[in-house]
Structures are given as C-alpha cells and as structure tokens.
Design an enzyme around this catalytic site. Structure first.
Site, mmCIF file in Angstrom:
data_model
loop_
_atom_site.group_PDB
_atom_site.id
_atom_site.type_symbol
_atom_site.label_atom_id
_atom_site.label_comp_id
_atom_site.label_asym_id
_atom_site.label_seq_id
_atom_site.Cartn_x
_atom_site.Cartn_y
_atom_site.Cartn_z
ATOM 1 N N CYS A 79 62.032 36.562 -17.224
ATOM 2 C CA CYS A 79 60.638 36.951 -17.465
ATOM 3 C C CYS A 79 60.407 37.187 -18.955
ATOM 4 C CB CYS A 79 60.310 38.207 -16.657
ATOM 5 S SG CYS A 79 58.687 38.910 -16.997
ATOM 6 N N CYS A 105 58.221 40.221 -19.890
ATOM 7 C CA CYS A 105 58.984 41.470 -19.735
ATOM 8 C C CYS A 105 59.738 41.795 -21.018
ATOM 9 C CB CYS A 105 59.973 41.356 -18.585
ATOM 10 S SG CYS A 105 59.235 41.112 -16.963
#
Length: 233
Positions: free
Chosen positions: A31, A34
C-alpha cells in the site's frame, strides 16, 4: 511507534488505551498511500510529547485484526480511548487533517483541571469536580470513600445512587448500609440472617449487602449466595 499483532492487540491497544489514547494505523507493504501516511501520523504523535501513542498493524499478517475492523480498504486509522474506538478515518490525508485528528485526542482544559483535582483527592477538590460534572463517576467513588472514612454513610449512599451500578459502587453501598462490620462478625451475621431472608425483606437486603462487603471474588460469599438461593427457591 510499535508494530502490533493479533497476539498483542489486546494488551498494546485495548488495555493501553485505558491509560493513554492509542492510534491504530492499519497498513500493508503493497500500500503506497500507507507508506506516505504513516510518517505524517508519527510526526503528529511525537509532537504530543508522549500524550498519545501510535501502533501499526500489517493486515496481511494479522487476519484477526483485519476481520475485527472489517477492513475494506487501507490506509485505515482508528483512535482508541478507554478500551474502545472513539474516532477514525480512511484513506490518505494531509498533514493538517492528521494533526487535527491527533490533537483531538488530547485532554481538554477541563479534563486537565479534573485530573489535577482527582490527584489532589480532598473533599474540596472532589466537590469542585462534581459542581462542574455532577455525575463524574471517578469523583463520586473517591468522595464516597472519604465519606465512609468519616462515617458519613447517608451522604455516601446519596452520592453513589447518582451513578450506574458497578462492582465497586455496590461494595461501597453495602459498606455504607451495613456500617463498620468486622470480617469475623460477617459470617455470624450471615448465619443469623439466613433464617429470616425468605420472609423478611430487610434481612434479605442486609444479607446481600454483607455478601457485597465480602466482595465478588470471595469464595465464602459464593458459598453464602448458594445458601441464599436454596432458601429462596
């Protein structure tokens, strides 16, 4: 910042949040948003100088946590306080949004004042709290204990009736109603009351109060509860 797993979540998040707000950052190695968000949260948390903590959870490795939060997309961020989620957001956010989110977990000025008054623990300081927040659970419990020490039992009862029942409040109410009864006297009183509990409501209430004085963990209290049940049913 600490990495939390399924095995440590209860201790590092649920229990820890009873002492200090804990932010849970759900992420995964694949991700990219993230990876950008986590440092922003970490910077905002560091700025609180230890008043808020940050933990991260790799949802690819911790399926139980993923199921608990019913994660549909990441990044997902949740704030815990007193063992429960109180706030959160999903998706990448900028520095201002994150900073406001973190700062929103800090104690308000009133909460800081109340914390200081609780630490003082005098009748005057506790009464001051209750003037501002009449149903403040912790202040009521603390003040009721002071009243009991001063044998102001009726005032303690009046206070305790203002808050939801708990094991601690039940025990304090029982102490207030039964008076200063010594532990070696309780068993004799229970035996004497046992013969009256079925027909005499006052005796039944005193019996239950004495069990609460013994406390929920008392093996003797559990034995006497069984005796009470056999008499009533």
């Amino acid at each position: 910042m600490k990495e939390v797993s399924d095995a440590t979540f209860a201790t590092d998040v649920i229990e820890r949040s009873k002492d200090i707000p804990v932010i849970v950052d759900l992420w995964a190695p694949w991700c990219e948003p993230c990876k950008a968000l986590t440092p922003i949260i970490e910077t905002a948390v560091i700025a609180t100088e230890g008043k808020v903590e940050l933990v991260t959870v790799n949802i690819d490795e911790n399926h139980q946590i993923r199921e608990t939060f019913q994660v549909q997309s990441i990044p997902a961020v949740y704030a815990f306080k007193d063992g429960a989620v109180i706030d959160g957001f999903m998706g990448a956010q900028g520095e201002e949004v994150v900073t406001n989110f973190v700062n929103g977990l800090l104690p308000s000025e009133q909460e800081k004042i109340i914390e200081a008054l609780l630490s003082e623990g005098s009748e005057e300081s506790l009464t001051e709290i209750l003037t501002a927040v009449p149903d403040h659970n912790e202040a009521i419990i603390a003040l009721a204990k002071l009243y009991l020490e001063q044998e102001r039992n009726e005032e303690a009862i009046s206070l305790l009736n203002k808050i939801p029942e708990s094991a601690e409040s039940r025990q304090l109410l029982a102490l207030a109603r039964t008076g200063d009864v010594k532990s070696d006297e309780i068993h004799q009183r229970l035996e004497n009351l046992l013969h009256k509990v079925k027909e005499d409501e006052e005796a039944r209430q005193e019996y239950v109060d004495l069990l609460d004085v013994l406390g929920p963990e008392s093996l003797e209290a559990n034995s006497y509860r069984r005796k009470l049940a056999s008499k009533l049913f």
